[in-house]
Motif scaffolding. Structure first.
Motif, PDB file in Angstrom:
ATOM      1  N   ASN A  10      -0.959  -2.076  -0.275  1.00 27.00           N
ATOM      2  CA  ASN A  10      -2.296  -2.691  -0.287  1.00 27.00           C
ATOM      3  C   ASN A  10      -2.640  -3.308  -1.647  1.00 27.00           C
ATOM      4  OD1 ASN A  10      -4.738  -3.427   0.882  1.00 27.00           O
ATOM      5  ND2 ASN A  10      -5.746  -1.532   0.253  1.00 27.00           N
ATOM      6  N   LYS A  11      -3.697  -4.090  -1.633  1.00 24.84           N
ATOM      7  CA  LYS A  11      -4.258  -4.766  -2.819  1.00 24.84           C
ATOM      8  C   LYS A  11      -3.292  -5.814  -3.375  1.00 24.84           C
ATOM      9  CE  LYS A  11      -7.060  -0.688  -3.893  1.00 24.84           C
ATOM     10  NZ  LYS A  11      -7.706   0.146  -4.895  1.00 24.84           N
ATOM     11  N   MET A  12      -2.630  -6.533  -2.448  1.00 24.23           N
ATOM     12  CA  MET A  12      -1.674  -7.555  -2.863  1.00 24.23           C
ATOM     13  C   MET A  12      -2.357  -8.729  -3.556  1.00 24.23           C
ATOM     14  SD  MET A  12       1.411  -6.684  -2.503  1.00 24.23           S
ATOM     15  CE  MET A  12       2.158  -8.271  -2.887  1.00 24.23           C
ATOM     16  N   ASP A  13      -3.698  -8.805  -3.454  1.00 27.56           N
ATOM     17  CA  ASP A  13      -4.409  -9.884  -4.142  1.00 27.56           C
ATOM     18  C   ASP A  13      -4.529  -9.618  -5.632  1.00 27.56           C
ATOM     19  OD1 ASP A  13      -7.519  -8.607  -4.379  1.00 27.56           O
ATOM     20  OD2 ASP A  13      -6.199  -7.754  -2.883  1.00 27.56           O
ATOM     21  N   LYS A  14      -4.264  -8.399  -6.055  1.00 23.69           N
ATOM     22  CA  LYS A  14      -4.491  -8.058  -7.462  1.00 23.69           C
ATOM     23  C   LYS A  14      -3.290  -8.365  -8.351  1.00 23.69           C
ATOM     24  CE  LYS A  14      -7.213  -4.473  -8.585  1.00 23.69           C
ATOM     25  NZ  LYS A  14      -7.769  -3.094  -8.554  1.00 23.69           N
ATOM     26  N   LEU A  15      -3.622  -8.513  -9.636  1.00 20.94           N
ATOM     27  CA  LEU A  15      -2.597  -8.810 -10.630  1.00 20.94           C
ATOM     28  C   LEU A  15      -1.581  -7.665 -10.708  1.00 20.94           C
ATOM     29  CD1 LEU A  15      -2.951 -11.427 -12.219  1.00 20.94           C
ATOM     30  CD2 LEU A  15      -3.541 -10.035 -14.232  1.00 20.94           C
TER      31      LEU A  15
ATOM     32  N   VAL B  44      -7.079   4.107  -2.555  1.00 16.71           N
ATOM     33  CA  VAL B  44      -6.059   3.087  -2.320  1.00 16.71           C
ATOM     34  C   VAL B  44      -6.529   2.048  -1.298  1.00 16.71           C
ATOM     35  CG1 VAL B  44      -4.088   4.549  -2.907  1.00 16.71           C
ATOM     36  CG2 VAL B  44      -4.961   4.539  -0.573  1.00 16.71           C
ATOM     37  N   GLY B  45      -7.640   2.334  -0.605  1.00 13.49           N
ATOM     38  CA  GLY B  45      -8.176   1.373   0.353  1.00 13.49           C
ATOM     39  C   GLY B  45      -8.012   1.754   1.814  1.00 13.49           C
ATOM     40  N   LYS B  46      -7.882   3.042   2.095  1.00 17.97           N
ATOM     41  CA  LYS B  46      -7.675   3.489   3.474  1.00 17.97           C
ATOM     42  C   LYS B  46      -8.865   3.129   4.360  1.00 17.97           C
ATOM     43  CE  LYS B  46      -7.143   7.751   2.028  1.00 17.97           C
ATOM     44  NZ  LYS B  46      -7.167   7.431   0.590  1.00 17.97           N
TER      45      LYS B  46
ATOM     46  N   GLY C   6      -3.043   8.749   2.367  1.00 20.02           N
ATOM     47  CA  GLY C   6      -2.615   8.262   1.060  1.00 20.02           C
ATOM     48  C   GLY C   6      -3.430   8.856  -0.067  1.00 20.02           C
ATOM     49  N   LYS C   7      -3.183   8.365  -1.270  1.00 17.94           N
ATOM     50  CA  LYS C   7      -3.890   8.881  -2.437  1.00 17.94           C
ATOM     51  C   LYS C   7      -5.341   8.358  -2.431  1.00 17.94           C
ATOM     52  CE  LYS C   7      -1.592   9.482  -6.054  1.00 17.94           C
ATOM     53  NZ  LYS C   7      -0.712  10.127  -7.037  1.00 17.94           N
ATOM     54  N   PRO C   8      -6.178   8.887  -3.293  1.00 23.45           N
ATOM     55  CA  PRO C   8      -7.577   8.456  -3.313  1.00 23.45           C
ATOM     56  C   PRO C   8      -7.701   6.997  -3.739  1.00 23.45           C
ATOM     57  CG  PRO C   8      -7.255  10.463  -4.620  1.00 23.45           C
ATOM     58  CD  PRO C   8      -5.902   9.956  -4.266  1.00 23.45           C
TER      59      PRO C   8
ATOM     60  N   VAL D 277      -0.122  -6.111   2.134  1.00 21.30           N
ATOM     61  CA  VAL D 277      -1.426  -6.334   2.744  1.00 21.30           C
ATOM     62  C   VAL D 277      -2.483  -6.515   1.659  1.00 21.30           C
ATOM     63  CG1 VAL D 277      -3.279  -5.144   4.014  1.00 21.30           C
ATOM     64  CG2 VAL D 277      -0.949  -5.044   4.879  1.00 21.30           C
ATOM     65  N   SER D 278      -3.486  -7.306   1.956  1.00 22.10           N
ATOM     66  CA  SER D 278      -4.685  -7.268   1.127  1.00 22.10           C
ATOM     67  C   SER D 278      -5.892  -7.169   2.046  1.00 22.10           C
ATOM     68  CB  SER D 278      -4.807  -8.529   0.278  1.00 22.10           C
ATOM     69  OG  SER D 278      -6.143  -8.632  -0.186  1.00 22.10           O
ATOM     70  N   CYS D 279      -6.731  -6.203   1.792  1.00 16.25           N
ATOM     71  CA  CYS D 279      -7.934  -6.052   2.609  1.00 16.25           C
ATOM     72  C   CYS D 279      -8.946  -7.130   2.271  1.00 16.25           C
ATOM     73  CB  CYS D 279      -8.567  -4.687   2.377  1.00 16.25           C
ATOM     74  SG  CYS D 279      -7.566  -3.343   2.970  1.00 16.25           S
TER      75      CYS D 279
HETATM   76  N1  LIG Z   1      -8.723  -6.043  -4.714  1.00 22.80           N
HETATM   77  C1  LIG Z   1      -8.644  -5.229  -3.679  1.00 22.80           C
HETATM   78  N2  LIG Z   1      -9.427  -4.128  -3.617  1.00 22.80           N
HETATM   79  C2  LIG Z   1      -9.329  -3.307  -2.557  1.00 22.80           C
HETATM   80  C3  LIG Z   1      -8.440  -3.581  -1.495  1.00 22.80           C
HETATM   81  N3  LIG Z   1      -8.553  -2.586  -0.592  1.00 22.80           N
HETATM   82  C4  LIG Z   1      -9.504  -1.732  -1.063  1.00 22.80           C
HETATM   83  N4  LIG Z   1      -9.962  -2.156  -2.244  1.00 22.80           N
HETATM   84  C5  LIG Z   1     -10.960  -1.493  -3.078  1.00 22.80           C
HETATM   85  O1  LIG Z   1     -10.503  -0.214  -3.435  1.00 22.80           O
HETATM   86  C6  LIG Z   1     -11.600   0.698  -3.508  1.00 22.80           C
HETATM   87  C7  LIG Z   1     -11.343   1.905  -2.643  1.00 22.80           C
HETATM   88  O2  LIG Z   1     -11.393   1.564  -1.264  1.00 22.80           O
HETATM   89  P1  LIG Z   1     -11.588   2.678  -0.138  1.00 22.80           P
HETATM   90  O3  LIG Z   1     -11.328   2.005   1.155  1.00 22.80           O
HETATM   91  O4  LIG Z   1     -12.849   3.402  -0.285  1.00 22.80           O
HETATM   92  O5  LIG Z   1     -10.411   3.635  -0.526  1.00 22.80           O
HETATM   93  P2  LIG Z   1      -9.976   5.017   0.195  1.00 22.80           P
HETATM   94  O6  LIG Z   1      -8.504   5.037   0.175  1.00 22.80           O
HETATM   95  O7  LIG Z   1     -10.634   5.140   1.500  1.00 22.80           O
HETATM   96  O8  LIG Z   1     -10.521   6.087  -0.833  1.00 22.80           O
HETATM   97  P3  LIG Z   1     -10.813   7.643  -0.551  1.00 22.80           P
HETATM   98  O9  LIG Z   1     -11.579   7.739   0.690  1.00 22.80           O
HETATM   99  O10 LIG Z   1     -11.545   8.066  -1.755  1.00 22.80           O
HETATM  100  O11 LIG Z   1      -9.491   8.279  -0.470  1.00 22.80           O
HETATM  101  C8  LIG Z   1     -12.825  -0.077  -3.097  1.00 22.80           C
HETATM  102  O12 LIG Z   1     -13.486  -0.505  -4.255  1.00 22.80           O
HETATM  103  C9  LIG Z   1     -12.260  -1.268  -2.354  1.00 22.80           C
HETATM  104  O13 LIG Z   1     -13.094  -2.384  -2.442  1.00 22.80           O
HETATM  105  C10 LIG Z   1      -7.615  -4.763  -1.594  1.00 22.80           C
HETATM  106  O14 LIG Z   1      -6.799  -5.080  -0.727  1.00 22.80           O
HETATM  107  N5  LIG Z   1      -7.758  -5.528  -2.691  1.00 22.80           N
END
Ligand SMILES: Nc1nc2c(ncn2[C@@H]2O[C@H](COP(=O)(O)OP(=O)(O)OP(=O)(O)O)[C@@H](O)[C@H]2O)c(=O)[nH]1
Ligand SMILES: [Mg+2]
Lengths: 201, 322
Positions: free
Chosen positions: A155-160, A11-13, A7-9, A181-183
């Motif tokens: 992802n990040k379904m907890d956010k506004l 995003v929470g992978k 996915g894109k940078p 999903v929300s992590c």
């Molecule tokens: N609120 C919220 N924040 C999230 C969630 N998942 C990830 N984040 C936040 O998003 C940011 C990026 O998370 P990463 O897991 O590092 O993202 P990534 O996709 O691996 O990023 P790259 O490795 O740079 O591509 C972090 O600050 C996390 O805490 C979520 O479900 N909800």
């Protein structure tokens, strides 16, 4: 069995993989990382440590392809997953050859892995941030259309604003499974686990 | 590479283009979707068995012109199959090498035929994969001693199991003895020995240059026993190609457009234009005509029928060669 997050940078992978490992009952992840010149480095990290070391808060952090072995017992069944965490892909042609090389390696996993978890940040729909869903996500959804092992994690379904984002994504991506999903709150993890078990068995 | 209007044919090639900065990630993923879908569709069609040689040859036969080439490829197929039968019967078989030289101008079908040959050899069990990797001098030749061998080996690795297509291959001998192009040739020749059963190399380029190239490298002559000549298309062939190209784009040619094209192309056949006798010229003419047609149509104030929207007339073509 290989599972790749793509996915894109930002995003929470990475967080998804770590928290999923925790959810599956693991206390540590075993990471295999390229050590620069050809070899592999194996590290064991507690999940807290992994969260701290492997994730990004502002700048993108995943700079290489990381492999985490997830081994766990589900009921009486032992499952073994090799999870591939890839660096986020920016839209457009990267100017640096090393970056383009990483993109190519990531896309190679897209072709090879039987399980593809495409992570999108639905709270960023319509924004100008690098994590906002864009042409790349649309292309990935099209790629995944006919594959049984492909799933979109919204992802990040907890956010506004994530609900509107989810709706927009559902309108735009056709004939692919989309899982909210929300992590943070772990919403959707049960379904994700179900999906994984279904795929493995 | 603006002048090379080719499309990537294999996942390997797509990934390579990403590395070269020729494709953005989203474009690459769409190509991957298309290419992998195509191979899957093929697999589905024949119900998990492989594509047949007949199917590949039928596709070749549908190409415009190229009669001599079609004949040779059919002969190759017959030869391979008989050799397989002989082997099955415990008889002696020829150790045949299949490396080829394609000489002809750009736009005369060399790349398309090379791809088909890869698929044919896969269908005939001569090659395990049958994909094609298309490269040119810059992909093989490096900047310093050792770099070239490395680059060439990388390319060969990607091509293993299929076809390595080297466009404008004569440019490898351009710089003479000291040039790294020589290193690329040597590495290639070594690989051809090492991977006898896994690699088919096709050298392509303009006829004169390829003849010179082989003459100055006598060692190559015997290693590339199969020579195919891609002749310039005749005027009739080119009109045929034009007809297919417009059909693919949902256009049709009016009678006067066909007649006009035929006259234009026969008057000039092979003579003055740099693209004379190849499909690229046809494509340029068509693109010009499609733009002119649009201008002609918006200029009219009456409602346009489907037929109007589809038809290219001779007035759309006139003056389209520059
Ligand atoms: N609120 C919220 N924040 C999230 C969630 N998942 C990830 N984040 C936040 O998003 C940011 C990026 O998370 P990463 O897991 O590092 O993202 P990534 O996709 O691996 O990023 P790259 O490795 O740079 O591509 C972090 O600050 C996390 O805490 C979520 O479900 N909800
Ligand atoms: Mg990451």
């Amino acid at each position: 069995m290989h599972l790749v997050t793509i996915g894109k940078p930002n995003v929470g992978k990475t967080l998804l993989l770590i928290n999923l490992a925790a959810y599956l009952g693991l206390s540590e992840v075993r990471l295999e990382m390229p050590d620069g010149e050809g070899g592999q480095q194996v590290k064991r990290l507690s999940l807290d440590r992994a969260r701290r070391d492997l994730m990004s808060w502002s700048a993108p952090r995943t700079r290489a392809i990381q492999t985490a072995i997830i081994e766990t017992l589900v009921g009486r069944q032992r499952i073994r997953l090799v999870a591939i965490d890839t660096p986020g892909i920016h839209e457009g042609i990267a100017s640096h050859p090393d970056q383009r090389h990483l993109v190519a390696l990531t896309l190679e996993w897209l072709i090879r892995a039987p399980m593809i978890v495409h992570v999108v940040d639905v709270s960023a729909v319509g924004s100008q941030r690098p994590e906002a869903p864009g042409p790349l996500d649309l292309a990935l959804a099209q790629y995944g259309q006919r594959l049984p092992g492909y799933i979109v994690v919204a992802n990040k379904m907890d956010k506004l604003g994530s609900l509107e984002g989810l709706r927009a994504i559902r309108d735009a991506y056709h004939e692919v499974p989309i899982l909210p999903v929300s992590c943070i709150t772990r919403r959707g993890f049960r379904d994700l686990k179900q999906w994984m078990l279904h795929m493995v068995t | 590479m603006a002048t090379r209007d080719v499309t990537p044919g294999s996942p390997e090639e797509i990934l390579h283009w990403v590395e070269q900065g020729r494709l953005a990630p989203d474009e690459a993923v769409l190509w991957l979707a298309q290419v992998t879908k195509a191979t899957e569709a093929k697999r589905d069609r024949t119900d998990s068995t492989e594509e047949t040689a007949d199917a590949v040859l039928a596709e070749l036969d549908r190409m415009v012109g190229l009669s001599e080439i079609k004949r040779v490829v059919h002969d190759i197929r017959a030869f391979v199959e008989v050799q397989a039968l002989r082997r099955g019967a415990g008889l002696q078989v020829n150790q045949q090498t299949w490396h080829m030289v394609f000489s002809g101008a750009p736009g005369t079908g060399k790349t398309t035929v090379a791809r088909l040959i890869g698929r044919l050899f896969k269908a005939l069990n001569v090659l395990p994969k049958g994909h094609m990797v298309e490269v040119e001098r810059a992909d093989l030749v490096g900047e310093y001693i050792g770099h070239t061998a490395q680059k060439t080996r990388d390319v060969i690795k990607r091509a293993l199991g299929g076809v390595l297509f080297i466009d404008e291959a004569y440019s490898l001998a351009r710089g003479g003895e000291k040039d790294f192009g020589k290193e690329a040739i040597d590495t290639l020749v070594a690989a051809m020995e090492n991977y006898r059963e896994e690699l088919l190399v096709i050298l392509a380029g303009y006829p004169d240059e390829m003849a010179w190239f082989l003459n100055t490298n006598p060692g190559l002559m015997s290693r590339f026993p199969i020579r195919l000549e891609f002749k310039d298309y005749s005027a009739v062939d080119m009109v045929h190609i034009a007809r297919r190209m417009v059909r693919e784009r949902d256009y049709i040619l009016s009678q006067d457009a066909e007649q006009g094209l035929l006259t234009l192309l026969s008057d000039n056949e092979g003579y003055w234009h740099k693209n004379a006798g190849n499909a690229r010229m046809v494509r340029n003419l068509l693109e010009h005509a499609i733009r002119r047609q649009a201008v002609r149509l918006v200029g009219r104030n009456i409602p346009l029928s489907r037929h109007d929207l589809m038809t290219l007339t001779w007035s759309d073509f006139e003056g389209g060669l520059d």
